[in-house]
Design an enzyme around this catalytic site. Sequence first.
Site, PDB file in Angstrom:
ATOM      1  N   CYS A 126       0.821  -1.220   0.000  1.00  0.00           N
ATOM      2  CA  CYS A 126       0.000   0.000   0.000  1.00  0.00           C
ATOM      3  C   CYS A 126       0.853   1.267   0.000  1.00  0.00           C
ATOM      4  O   CYS A 126       0.587   2.204  -0.757  1.00  0.00           O
ATOM      5  CB  CYS A 126      -0.931  -0.004   1.198  1.00  0.00           C
ATOM      6  N   HIS A 234      -2.918   6.008   4.975  1.00  0.00           N
ATOM      7  CA  HIS A 234      -1.496   6.252   5.205  1.00  0.00           C
ATOM      8  C   HIS A 234      -1.119   7.648   4.713  1.00  0.00           C
ATOM      9  O   HIS A 234      -1.655   8.115   3.692  1.00  0.00           O
ATOM     10  CB  HIS A 234      -0.645   5.251   4.416  1.00  0.00           C
TER      11      HIS A 234
HETATM   12  C1  2RA Z   1       1.041  -2.227   6.628  1.00  0.00           C
HETATM   13  N1  2RA Z   1       1.533  -2.112   4.269  1.00  0.00           N
HETATM   14  O1  2RA Z   1       0.525  -1.109   6.531  1.00  0.00           O
HETATM   15  C2  2RA Z   1       1.411  -3.012   5.397  1.00  0.00           C
HETATM   16  C3  2RA Z   1       0.496  -4.163   5.135  1.00  0.00           C
HETATM   17  N2  2RA Z   1      -0.833  -3.811   5.096  1.00  0.00           N
HETATM   18  O2  2RA Z   1       1.262  -2.780   7.703  1.00  0.00           O
END
Ligand code: 2RA
Length: 329
Positions: A126, A234
């Site tokens: 991601c 994120h």
């Molecule tokens: C995380 N990208 O955010 C990794 C897996 N989802 O922990």
Amino acid sequence: MKVAVVGATGMVGRKILTLLEERNFPVEELLPVGSKSSVGKQVLFKDKEYVVLSVEEAIEAEPNLAIFSAGGSLSLKEAPRFVATGTTVVDNSSAWRMHVTTPLIIPEINAKVLKPTDKIIANPNCSTIQMLMALAPIHKEYGIKRIIVSTYQSITGTGVKAVEQMEAERRGEDAEKVYPYEIDKNCLPHCDVFLENDYTKEEMKLVEETQKILDAPEMRITATAVRVPVVGGHSESINVELEKAFTIEGIREVLGSADGVVVQDDVANLLYPMPLLAHDKDEVFVGRIRRDTSCHQALNLWVVADNIRKGAATNAVQIAEYLLKKDWL
Ligand code: 2RA
């Protein structure tokens, strides 16, 4: 079309079902696949209840397409078994991403490398997807010399139990600890496991997956991945040094015309990307675009995206849509 969703009861798996429905993907027969503890449960798809199947039952049904989001070990073991029946697999785990023969795809960036013979296609991590949705168009126009990225990753990336730990801490209650530390009111510089080089797997995914997707094995990249008590998506602070001279207006134009990217950059009116704004959206949001006056031909960006949608489920479904459009399923 017969479509299996392996990991259908997980956070990403459920979002894949939502997206297949939202985007009217032509699913004539859905095969939701779950772990032993989920087999027999029901999932809702297009207002119809489907019983969760075992991997064996789904393989026997010989689906056209299987979208996996069920962890690396299961993908390593079961994806080839689906392929053996003629299924095309799109895998969201890290299992196949760095295999030399496995394409690692962000459709807006490198779908053109796909071939009809590709039967296992890897969905990038991601944090890689959102970073490259912003940086690939810049790389194409100006060339990238070096990337320094710090991520602020939603606790949802760790999974449901970590979200439950955070929510319990927020209520002042005890909860099963996924992390040995409090998550709420804290930042953990620890996403995935630590490696011999003192980086985490998450940080090395950003480096290695970027070099593969941009076909730039020598590109200099360094990353710090941090877990934060946020649920909408994120966030990433990116410093990027370019080969060619640029203007901020030129960068904004390149980003503004990039598919799947939305520029939110008007600090005079306090407009900048935030997980609160990105949550449950499929675009990647870019702001705080400004020259790095400490380094020749470098700039800073702030990039935010919903890690469950564009960071995982949406990107995987977009890969499937590309294959469908090519009539390769
Ligand atoms: C995380 N990208 O955010 C990794 C897996 N989802 O922990």
